[in-house]
Write a protein that holds these residues in place. Structure first.
Motif, PDB file in Angstrom:
ATOM      1  N   ILE A  96       0.837  -1.204   0.000  1.00 57.95           N
ATOM      2  CA  ILE A  96       0.000   0.000   0.000  1.00 57.95           C
ATOM      3  C   ILE A  96       0.872   1.253   0.000  1.00 57.95           C
ATOM      4  CG2 ILE A  96      -1.598   1.368   1.395  1.00 57.95           C
ATOM      5  CD1 ILE A  96      -3.006  -0.800  -0.055  1.00 57.95           C
ATOM      6  N   ARG A  97       1.874   1.282   0.866  1.00 57.59           N
ATOM      7  CA  ARG A  97       2.715   2.473   0.976  1.00 57.59           C
ATOM      8  C   ARG A  97       3.428   2.774  -0.332  1.00 57.59           C
ATOM      9  NH1 ARG A  97       8.158   3.411   2.087  1.00 57.59           N
ATOM     10  NH2 ARG A  97       8.573   5.419   3.100  1.00 57.59           N
ATOM     11  N   THR A  98       3.928   1.752  -1.021  1.00 61.72           N
ATOM     12  CA  THR A  98       4.705   1.962  -2.238  1.00 61.72           C
ATOM     13  C   THR A  98       3.822   2.425  -3.391  1.00 61.72           C
ATOM     14  OG1 THR A  98       6.232   0.231  -1.506  1.00 61.72           O
ATOM     15  CG2 THR A  98       6.378   0.930  -3.802  1.00 61.72           C
ATOM     16  N   ILE A  99       2.669   1.791  -3.591  1.00 61.70           N
ATOM     17  CA  ILE A  99       1.830   2.194  -4.722  1.00 61.70           C
ATOM     18  C   ILE A  99       1.257   3.587  -4.511  1.00 61.70           C
ATOM     19  CG2 ILE A  99       1.232  -0.193  -5.294  1.00 61.70           C
ATOM     20  CD1 ILE A  99      -1.560   0.405  -4.125  1.00 61.70           C
ATOM     21  N   LEU A 100       0.974   3.955  -3.245  1.00 58.20           N
ATOM     22  CA  LEU A 100       0.473   5.304  -2.991  1.00 58.20           C
ATOM     23  C   LEU A 100       1.537   6.342  -3.297  1.00 58.20           C
ATOM     24  CD1 LEU A 100      -1.641   4.910   0.279  1.00 58.20           C
ATOM     25  CD2 LEU A 100      -2.397   4.899  -2.099  1.00 58.20           C
ATOM     26  N   PHE A 101       2.792   6.041  -2.946  1.00 60.73           N
ATOM     27  CA  PHE A 101       3.871   6.974  -3.251  1.00 60.73           C
ATOM     28  C   PHE A 101       4.099   7.078  -4.753  1.00 60.73           C
ATOM     29  CE2 PHE A 101       8.276   7.986  -4.132  1.00 60.73           C
ATOM     30  CZ  PHE A 101       8.472   9.125  -3.367  1.00 60.73           C
ATOM     31  N   MET A 102       4.168   5.928  -5.439  1.00 57.13           N
ATOM     32  CA  MET A 102       4.414   5.937  -6.881  1.00 57.13           C
ATOM     33  C   MET A 102       3.237   6.519  -7.646  1.00 57.13           C
ATOM     34  SD  MET A 102       7.470   4.615  -7.172  1.00 57.13           S
ATOM     35  CE  MET A 102       7.598   4.057  -8.864  1.00 57.13           C
ATOM     36  N   GLY A 103       2.045   6.447  -7.057  1.00 57.19           N
ATOM     37  CA  GLY A 103       0.869   6.977  -7.729  1.00 57.19           C
ATOM     38  C   GLY A 103       0.886   8.479  -7.915  1.00 57.19           C
ATOM     39  N   LEU A 104       1.770   9.193  -7.194  1.00 57.93           N
ATOM     40  CA  LEU A 104       1.885  10.635  -7.383  1.00 57.93           C
ATOM     41  C   LEU A 104       2.366  11.001  -8.780  1.00 57.93           C
ATOM     42  CD1 LEU A 104       3.369  12.060  -4.051  1.00 57.93           C
ATOM     43  CD2 LEU A 104       1.078  12.383  -4.969  1.00 57.93           C
ATOM     44  N   PHE A 105       3.067  10.075  -9.465  1.00 54.29           N
ATOM     45  CA  PHE A 105       3.592  10.370 -10.790  1.00 54.29           C
ATOM     46  C   PHE A 105       2.535  10.206 -11.887  1.00 54.29           C
ATOM     47  CE2 PHE A 105       7.186   9.011  -8.206  1.00 54.29           C
ATOM     48  CZ  PHE A 105       8.093  10.036  -8.430  1.00 54.29           C
ATOM     49  N   LEU A 106       1.421   9.527 -11.600  1.00 54.27           N
ATOM     50  CA  LEU A 106       0.416   9.283 -12.629  1.00 54.27           C
ATOM     51  C   LEU A 106      -0.276  10.558 -13.100  1.00 54.27           C
ATOM     52  CD1 LEU A 106      -1.170   5.968 -11.263  1.00 54.27           C
ATOM     53  CD2 LEU A 106       0.716   6.270 -12.880  1.00 54.27           C
ATOM     54  N   PRO A 107      -0.683  11.488 -12.213  1.00 56.23           N
ATOM     55  CA  PRO A 107      -1.255  12.747 -12.727  1.00 56.23           C
ATOM     56  C   PRO A 107      -0.283  13.533 -13.602  1.00 56.23           C
ATOM     57  CG  PRO A 107      -1.820  12.457 -10.416  1.00 56.23           C
ATOM     58  CD  PRO A 107      -0.811  11.393 -10.748  1.00 56.23           C
ATOM     59  N   ALA A 108       1.035  13.424 -13.323  1.00 57.09           N
ATOM     60  CA  ALA A 108       2.013  14.118 -14.168  1.00 57.09           C
ATOM     61  C   ALA A 108       2.008  13.561 -15.589  1.00 57.09           C
ATOM     62  CB  ALA A 108       3.407  14.000 -13.554  1.00 57.09           C
ATOM     63  N   VAL A 109       1.825  12.245 -15.727  1.00 59.01           N
ATOM     64  CA  VAL A 109       1.747  11.646 -17.066  1.00 59.01           C
ATOM     65  C   VAL A 109       0.487  12.123 -17.782  1.00 59.01           C
ATOM     66  CG1 VAL A 109       1.676   9.469 -18.342  1.00 59.01           C
ATOM     67  CG2 VAL A 109       3.057   9.651 -16.284  1.00 59.01           C
ATOM     68  N   MET A 110      -0.609  12.270 -17.045  1.00 57.84           N
ATOM     69  CA  MET A 110      -1.838  12.782 -17.657  1.00 57.84           C
ATOM     70  C   MET A 110      -1.661  14.217 -18.148  1.00 57.84           C
ATOM     71  SD  MET A 110      -4.258  10.685 -18.082  1.00 57.84           S
ATOM     72  CE  MET A 110      -5.423  11.967 -18.530  1.00 57.84           C
ATOM     73  N   LEU A 111      -0.943  15.032 -17.394  1.00 56.78           N
ATOM     74  CA  LEU A 111      -0.649  16.400 -17.853  1.00 56.78           C
ATOM     75  C   LEU A 111       0.187  16.369 -19.122  1.00 56.78           C
ATOM     76  CD1 LEU A 111       0.111  18.200 -14.465  1.00 56.78           C
ATOM     77  CD2 LEU A 111      -1.947  18.401 -15.873  1.00 56.78           C
ATOM     78  N   LEU A 112       1.143  15.435 -19.185  1.00 53.92           N
ATOM     79  CA  LEU A 112       1.943  15.279 -20.402  1.00 53.92           C
ATOM     80  C   LEU A 112       1.068  14.857 -21.574  1.00 53.92           C
ATOM     81  CD1 LEU A 112       4.923  15.298 -21.439  1.00 53.92           C
ATOM     82  CD2 LEU A 112       4.948  12.841 -20.996  1.00 53.92           C
ATOM     83  N   TYR A 113       0.101  13.980 -21.324  1.00 57.42           N
ATOM     84  CA  TYR A 113      -0.830  13.544 -22.369  1.00 57.42           C
ATOM     85  C   TYR A 113      -1.658  14.714 -22.897  1.00 57.42           C
ATOM     86  CZ  TYR A 113      -5.264  11.780 -24.154  1.00 57.42           C
ATOM     87  OH  TYR A 113      -6.395  11.582 -24.905  1.00 57.42           O
ATOM     88  N   LEU A 114      -2.184  15.519 -21.998  1.00 59.89           N
ATOM     89  CA  LEU A 114      -3.014  16.635 -22.418  1.00 59.89           C
ATOM     90  C   LEU A 114      -2.223  17.684 -23.193  1.00 59.89           C
ATOM     91  CD1 LEU A 114      -5.150  17.118 -19.180  1.00 59.89           C
ATOM     92  CD2 LEU A 114      -5.891  16.115 -21.335  1.00 59.89           C
ATOM     93  N   GLY A 115      -0.934  17.830 -22.889  1.00 64.01           N
ATOM     94  CA  GLY A 115      -0.139  18.849 -23.548  1.00 64.01           C
ATOM     95  C   GLY A 115       0.528  18.424 -24.837  1.00 64.01           C
ATOM     96  N   LEU A 116       0.937  17.140 -24.933  1.00 65.04           N
ATOM     97  CA  LEU A 116       1.777  16.721 -26.065  1.00 65.04           C
ATOM     98  C   LEU A 116       1.189  15.600 -26.908  1.00 65.04           C
ATOM     99  CD1 LEU A 116       5.317  16.718 -24.382  1.00 65.04           C
ATOM    100  CD2 LEU A 116       4.276  18.511 -25.775  1.00 65.04           C
ATOM    101  N   ASN A 117       0.018  15.065 -26.538  1.00 63.01           N
ATOM    102  CA  ASN A 117      -0.463  13.891 -27.265  1.00 63.01           C
ATOM    103  C   ASN A 117      -0.791  14.189 -28.725  1.00 63.01           C
ATOM    104  OD1 ASN A 117      -1.375  11.019 -27.067  1.00 63.01           O
ATOM    105  ND2 ASN A 117      -3.294  11.945 -27.758  1.00 63.01           N
ATOM    106  N   GLN A 118      -1.235  15.402 -29.043  1.00 66.75           N
ATOM    107  CA  GLN A 118      -1.564  15.729 -30.424  1.00 66.75           C
ATOM    108  C   GLN A 118      -0.316  15.773 -31.304  1.00 66.75           C
ATOM    109  OE1 GLN A 118      -4.580  16.020 -31.716  1.00 66.75           O
ATOM    110  NE2 GLN A 118      -5.560  15.614 -29.734  1.00 66.75           N
ATOM    111  N   ARG A 119       0.815  16.181 -30.742  1.00 70.25           N
ATOM    112  CA  ARG A 119       2.039  16.306 -31.538  1.00 70.25           C
ATOM    113  C   ARG A 119       2.961  15.095 -31.402  1.00 70.25           C
ATOM    114  NH1 ARG A 119       4.391  21.849 -29.460  1.00 70.25           N
ATOM    115  NH2 ARG A 119       3.574  20.969 -27.511  1.00 70.25           N
ATOM    116  N   LEU A 120       3.050  14.526 -30.201  1.00 73.47           N
ATOM    117  CA  LEU A 120       3.995  13.425 -29.965  1.00 73.47           C
ATOM    118  C   LEU A 120       3.281  12.265 -29.267  1.00 73.47           C
ATOM    119  CD1 LEU A 120       6.983  15.563 -28.614  1.00 73.47           C
ATOM    120  CD2 LEU A 120       6.754  14.620 -30.914  1.00 73.47           C
TER     121      LEU A 120
END
Length: 374
Positions: free
Chosen positions: A289-313
């Motif tokens: 539980i502790r590890t997945i909750l910590f690593m889960g903080l990076f998932l919203p950052a990937v979504m921001l990358l998707y919203l910004g760059l998915n059309q071009r890259l």
């Protein structure tokens, strides 16, 4: 009498050709050497599916579908298209007919060498409206891949704002408990906060809310980027949700991820009883539980990358997403294995087999379903 029986023999008529795609697909029956209607609850998944279509060379027949790499289309047993990259494609079947073809029934075949094609994604595409009076937008002869994703960016942005507000509110309200989980210096060390977390109760209200936020973040990633997760046969049969229902799919995947995380405790209890290591179950689940909750903080950052760059890259976004998901899954297994090794040496073959059954094998399954789908 034999002649009468032979004359009364039932011979099915060939299916009537359709002007557009439907969800009624045909598969090849090798025993009788003919095409039969594919029934998902009766026939096993196949690599090739067929439809009879009525195609006229002068009249566009547009279809849209999501394809993995190497998916191919055949018309009358002639190769007309092969997907070079995973993407969503729009094709005009009338333009793919060979020169000199006549209007009438033509056999469309969808074939994929390594998996079953995503039949649910094959739909009729609506031609673009004319941009000006007397002028219409022309469809290119070659298929143009579209960036992976949906037209629901507003939905994704809304969920990301909700996740951010929830994380901020929890950090302000439950700062001590929040700090025990989200501290970088104690992730691979032996800090006091780490040991404190491993001896405190696991299913607190704070942890339950954080698990739901992790599940929501993971669900957004699956819906936005890993679209072919819906082609899993078992998932499609249990939860047949339309691709356009983005909010419903996000909530469905959130429930599935949260159910997997919370249900793993029952799985660990069962395996701990089988391997006679029940004293390790609690600390193993707390570390999980502790590890997945910590690593889960990076998932919203990937979504921001998707919203910004998915059309071009789009391919870059996919690679980053696969890397983050792989790091999340593999890092969790390594962290759990390290914690168990400090508790009891995993050099014992019995304990090593227990770790493989509870962590390594589920890791391989998840990597296959999520990361190596493309």
């Amino acid at each position: 009498m034999p002649l009468l029986l032979q004359a009364a023999e039932y011979r099915p008529l060939p299916p009537a050709p359709r002007a557009g795609l439907t969800q009624d697909w045909l598969i090849h029956d090798e025993d009788r050497n003919r095409l039969v209607l594919y029934l998902s609850d009766y026939h096993p998944p196949a690599h090739a599916y067929y439809q009879w279509l009525s195609i006229r060379p002068a009249k566009p027949l547009l279809i849209r579908f999501t394809a993995r790499e190497k998916l191919s289309l055949f018309i009358d047993n002639r190769l007309v298209f092969t997907a070079r990259t995973p993407a969503t494609y729009t094709l005009d079947l009338a333009r793919l007919l060979p020169p000199g073809s006549v209007a009438g029934p033509h056999l469309l075949c969808v074939w994929e060498p390594d998996a079953s094609p995503n039949l649910a994604s094959f739909v009729n595409a609506v031609p673009a409206e004319p941009t000006q009076a007397g002028k219409s937008s022309a469809l290119p002869l070659d298929a143009q891949p579209r960036p992976r994703g949906h037209q629901g960016q507003n939905v994704f942005v809304g969920f990301l704002l909700l996740i951010g507000l929830c994380y901020g509110g929890l950090r302000a309200t439950y700062q001590p408990g929040f700090t025990r989980i989200y501290q970088l210096e104690g992730l691979w060390g032996k800090g006091s906060a780490e040991q404190d977390f491993l001896i405190k109760p696991t299913l607190t209200w704070l942890n339950l809310v954080l698990v739901l936020l992790f599940a929501l973040s993971f669900a957004l990633l699956l819906v936005a980027i890993h679209t072919n997760i819906q082609s899993i046969v078992i998932l499609r049969r249990l939860f047949d949700v339309a691709e356009s229902a983005i909010v419903v799919r996000v909530l469905l995947y959130t429930a599935l991820v949260a159910g997997f995380v919370l249900g793993k405790y029952l799985f660990l209890e069962l395996m701990g009883y089988i391997f006679d290591v029940t004293d390790l179950v609690t600390i193993q689940y707390r570390e999980f539980i502790r590890t997945i909750l910590f690593m889960g903080l990076f998932l919203p950052a990937v979504m921001l990358l998707y919203l910004g760059l998915n059309q071009r890259l789009p391919e870059t976004v996919l690679w980053v997403s696969n890397g983050v998901v792989s790091l999340l899954l593999i890092g969790t297994v390594l962290r759990v294995g390290r914690t168990l090794h400090h508790k009891t040496s995993l050099l014992n073959l019995h304990l090593f087999s227990y770790l493989c059954a509870t962590e390594v094998i589920p890791l391989i399954v998840l990597l296959k379903l999520i990361v190596f789908t493309y």
